[in-house]
Design a protein around this motif. Structure first.
Motif, PDB file in Angstrom:
ATOM      1  N   LYS A 232      -6.618  18.228   0.748  1.00  0.00           N
ATOM      2  CA  LYS A 232      -7.888  17.230   0.637  1.00  0.00           C
ATOM      3  C   LYS A 232      -7.354  15.957   1.167  1.00  0.00           C
ATOM      4  N   SER A 233      -7.964  15.670   2.434  1.00  0.00           N
ATOM      5  CA  SER A 233      -7.416  14.297   2.871  1.00  0.00           C
ATOM      6  C   SER A 233      -8.368  13.268   1.935  1.00  0.00           C
ATOM      7  N   GLN A 234      -7.701  12.010   2.220  1.00  0.00           N
ATOM      8  CA  GLN A 234      -7.904  10.779   1.450  1.00  0.00           C
ATOM      9  C   GLN A 234      -8.333   9.546   2.556  1.00  0.00           C
ATOM     10  N   SER A 235      -9.404   8.811   2.148  1.00  0.00           N
ATOM     11  CA  SER A 235      -9.635   7.944   3.032  1.00  0.00           C
ATOM     12  C   SER A 235      -8.980   6.658   3.058  1.00  0.00           C
ATOM     13  N   LEU A 236      -8.815   5.729   3.804  1.00  0.00           N
ATOM     14  CA  LEU A 236      -8.225   4.563   3.900  1.00  0.00           C
ATOM     15  C   LEU A 236      -8.368   3.815   2.743  1.00  0.00           C
ATOM     16  N   TYR A 237      -9.781   3.719   2.029  1.00  0.00           N
ATOM     17  CA  TYR A 237      -9.961   2.759   0.898  1.00  0.00           C
ATOM     18  C   TYR A 237      -9.586   3.579  -0.492  1.00  0.00           C
TER      19      TYR A 237
ATOM     20  N   ALA B 162      -1.754  -3.318  -0.528  1.00  0.00           N
ATOM     21  CA  ALA B 162      -2.420  -1.985  -0.479  1.00  0.00           C
ATOM     22  C   ALA B 162      -2.823  -1.544   0.843  1.00  0.00           C
ATOM     23  N   PHE B 163      -3.500  -2.357   1.629  1.00  0.00           N
ATOM     24  CA  PHE B 163      -4.077  -2.010   2.952  1.00  0.00           C
ATOM     25  C   PHE B 163      -2.808  -2.059   3.851  1.00  0.00           C
ATOM     26  N   ASP B 164      -1.687  -2.543   3.523  1.00  0.00           N
ATOM     27  CA  ASP B 164      -0.405  -2.629   4.796  1.00  0.00           C
ATOM     28  C   ASP B 164       0.273  -1.307   4.524  1.00  0.00           C
ATOM     29  N   PRO B 165       0.353  -0.660   5.468  1.00  0.00           N
ATOM     30  CA  PRO B 165       1.051   0.877   5.077  1.00  0.00           C
ATOM     31  C   PRO B 165       2.723   0.450   5.009  1.00  0.00           C
TER      32      PRO B 165
ATOM     33  N   ILE C 282      -6.799   5.452  -0.743  1.00  0.00           N
ATOM     34  CA  ILE C 282      -5.224   5.202  -0.445  1.00  0.00           C
ATOM     35  C   ILE C 282      -5.095   4.003  -1.185  1.00  0.00           C
ATOM     36  N   ALA C 283      -5.732   2.938  -0.528  1.00  0.00           N
ATOM     37  CA  ALA C 283      -5.663   1.551  -1.070  1.00  0.00           C
ATOM     38  C   ALA C 283      -5.987   1.347  -2.496  1.00  0.00           C
ATOM     39  N   TRP C 284      -6.896   1.914  -3.010  1.00  0.00           N
ATOM     40  CA  TRP C 284      -7.044   1.873  -4.389  1.00  0.00           C
ATOM     41  C   TRP C 284      -5.973   2.295  -5.329  1.00  0.00           C
TER      42      TRP C 284
END
Length: 378
Positions: free
Chosen positions: A15-20, A371-374, A22-24
């Motif tokens: 199951k893939s996760q969106s950017l948001y 959170a948004f910075d990989p 992952i950020a959360w």
């Protein structure tokens, strides 16, 4: 003798996760961000329920000889002399200190006044969520006693109630002004990054002019264009508009730089070849790529606007009487001079709330940025 093996179970799809998403997940791993979010939730609940939590209205005070100006915080007693439990307060006796010539308040222990909960006070109406009229308050005492948890100001108004009502202005102005500046910045930056040419040059020159002028000087100048005796609520709207007007430049510049690279992407060129309108290309295909930056920028710009509004109100050109914000309440400490700060330290309590709100938003902003910075994910 032959052996048989069971067929392998089919592989479960990942199951893939969106950017948001992952950020959360990453945001929840940031302890300071969680602490900042908890503080903000408490502060905004207080602002939302200020009328219910406050024992008095924003402007309520006694006149004449009954006025208790600069009274210290009321002491709430939880057990009486016989050991019986139950919150109560004593009345106040006012005397004049012959050394400082200031009013001195002491407890009059002849009568006890119990602290009651869910008290109905017709003299202090308010609206729940700004819509439903109500006169029920969380706590209060019967007259002639009064309960002032954080003392009173120079007019005898309850400092606790005024700080809670002031939260509505200080916290709301920060969010609304930030949203308005971000919307303006996204629109102007989107136009500059998509069309380029003279549109880009014109918008960027306006940004440079706004950047070159000192922000505080520009705010004071724009505020001075309006008369001082206009409606205080209109003053609040003017402050929100002025803050948004001078704060969108940096956002527009970053959005423009991101859209200049996005404009050459294949999906944008495909939308152009299919005949999509310019507004659809900008709004549906290009600006969504800047949302991660916008979310972080919003959380980091709100504390700046809270401080700016507090500074304007502290200087006397922001929120004015009869309304209050944390900055205008903090102005009492300046008006009273050093004597006010040393003898009446409760006038500094609004500054504590300003600090809490600003530091909490900074913690949340740092958490969102990580959170948004990989490269910073845990």
């Amino acid at each position: 003798m032959s052996t048989t093996t069971a067929p392998a179970a089919p592989a479960q799809p990942v199951k893939s996760q969106s950017l948001y998403q992952i950020a959360w997940i990453q945001f929840k791993k940031h302890p300071l961000a969680r602490a900042g979010m908890a503080i903000l939730i408490v502060l905004y609940i207080i602002a939302l329920l200020a009328g219910f939590l406050s024992p008095y209205s924003l402007t309520e005070y006694e006149s004449g000889s009954n006025r208790i100006s600069w009274s210290p915080p009321t002491t709430v007693h939880w057990r009486d002399d016989k050991g019986r439990f139950g919150p109560f307060v004593y009345g106040l006796k006012r005397e004049v200190d012959l050394e400082t010539f200031r009013d001195k308040y002491t407890e009059d222990r002849s009568t006890k006044y119990p602290v009651k909960f869910f008290v109905r006070r017709e003299s202090a109406p308010y609206k729940i969520l700004g819509i439903i009229p109500s006169t029920v308050h969380l706590f209060g005492v019967e007259e002639p006693a009064a309960i002032h948890l954080w003392g009173t100001d120079n007019l005898g108004r309850d400092q606790f109630s005024r700080i809670l009502f002031g939260a509505q202005f200080s916290l709301t102005i920060g969010i609304i002004a930030s949203l308005m500046s971000i919307v303006i910045g996204m629109i102007m930056g989107g136009l500059a990054g998509y069309f380029g040419g003279w549109v880009d040059s014109l918008i960027m020159r306006v940004v440079e002019v706004l950047t070159a002028v000192p922000e505080l000087f520009l705010l004071i100048t724009l505020r001075a264009l309006f008369p001082l005796d206009i409606d205080p609520l209109l003053v609040m709207y003017l402050i929100i508009g002025i803050l948004a007007l001078v704060g969108w430049g940096g956002i527009a510049r970053v959005v423009r730089s991101q859209l200049l690279s996005t404009r050459e992407q294949d999906y944008v060129q495909a939308a152009v070849s299919l005949g999509a309108s310019d507004s659809r290309i900008i709004g549906r295909h290009m600006l969504p790529n800047t949302l991660s930056y916008i979310i972080v920028s919003l959380s980091l710009s709100i504390p700046g606007y809270i401080l700016t509004e507090s500074g304007l109100s502290f200087l006397g050109i922001g929120i004015v009487e009869p309304y209050a914000s944390w900055g205008s309440l903090l102005k009492l400490a300046q008006d009273g001079g050093f004597e006010s700060i040393s003898g009446r330290p409760w006038v500094l309590i609004p500054g504590v709330f300003i600090f809490l709100a600003v530091i909490a938003w900074q913690f949340v902003g740092d958490g969102l940025r990580d959170a948004f910075d990989p490269r910073r994910r845990r």
